[in-house]
Motif scaffolding. Structure first.
Motif, PDB file in Angstrom:
ATOM      1  N   ARG A  34      41.808  48.918  47.723  1.00  0.00           N
ATOM      2  CA  ARG A  34      42.460  48.811  46.414  1.00  0.00           C
ATOM      3  C   ARG A  34      43.913  48.373  46.554  1.00  0.00           C
ATOM      4  O   ARG A  34      44.402  47.547  45.780  1.00  0.00           O
ATOM      5  N   ASN A  52      35.674  42.762  43.372  1.00  0.00           N
ATOM      6  CA  ASN A  52      35.800  43.451  42.094  1.00  0.00           C
ATOM      7  C   ASN A  52      35.850  44.952  42.377  1.00  0.00           C
ATOM      8  O   ASN A  52      34.821  45.583  42.618  1.00  0.00           O
ATOM      9  N   VAL A  53      37.042  45.532  42.351  1.00  0.00           N
ATOM     10  CA  VAL A  53      37.191  46.955  42.655  1.00  0.00           C
ATOM     11  C   VAL A  53      36.754  47.847  41.495  1.00  0.00           C
ATOM     12  O   VAL A  53      36.810  49.072  41.614  1.00  0.00           O
ATOM     13  N   ASN A  54      36.301  47.260  40.406  1.00  0.00           N
ATOM     14  CA  ASN A  54      35.808  48.030  39.263  1.00  0.00           C
ATOM     15  C   ASN A  54      34.300  48.267  39.336  1.00  0.00           C
ATOM     16  O   ASN A  54      33.743  48.922  38.465  1.00  0.00           O
ATOM     17  N   GLU A  55      33.658  47.730  40.360  1.00  0.00           N
ATOM     18  CA  GLU A  55      32.220  47.913  40.555  1.00  0.00           C
ATOM     19  C   GLU A  55      32.005  48.741  41.827  1.00  0.00           C
ATOM     20  O   GLU A  55      32.313  48.283  42.931  1.00  0.00           O
TER      21      GLU A  55
END
Length: 59
Positions: free
Chosen positions: A39, A17-20
């Motif tokens: 990413r 999860n690149v959003n965390e």
């Protein structure tokens, strides 16, 4: 349930999860890549760790 930012590793070790931020930190260190490389790999190969490893050439 939301991720706990106090945890050092990912909640689901099969997905990235690149959003965390804590997961980005964990996976960049684990895979030995930069955040930009991580990413880019996730964008190209998807969120599955096995697919990202293949894309990056990491066993």
């Amino acid at each position: 349930m939301a991720d706990d930012p106090n945890k050092r590793g990912p909640q689901d070790r099969t997905r990235i999860n690149v959003n965390e931020p804590h997961e980005v930190r964990y996976w960049t260190e684990t895979l030995g890549v930069t955040e930009a490389q991580l990413r880019s790999a996730v964008a190209a190969a998807g969120v599955e760790v096995k697919d990202v490893r293949v894309y990056l050439g990491k066993p």
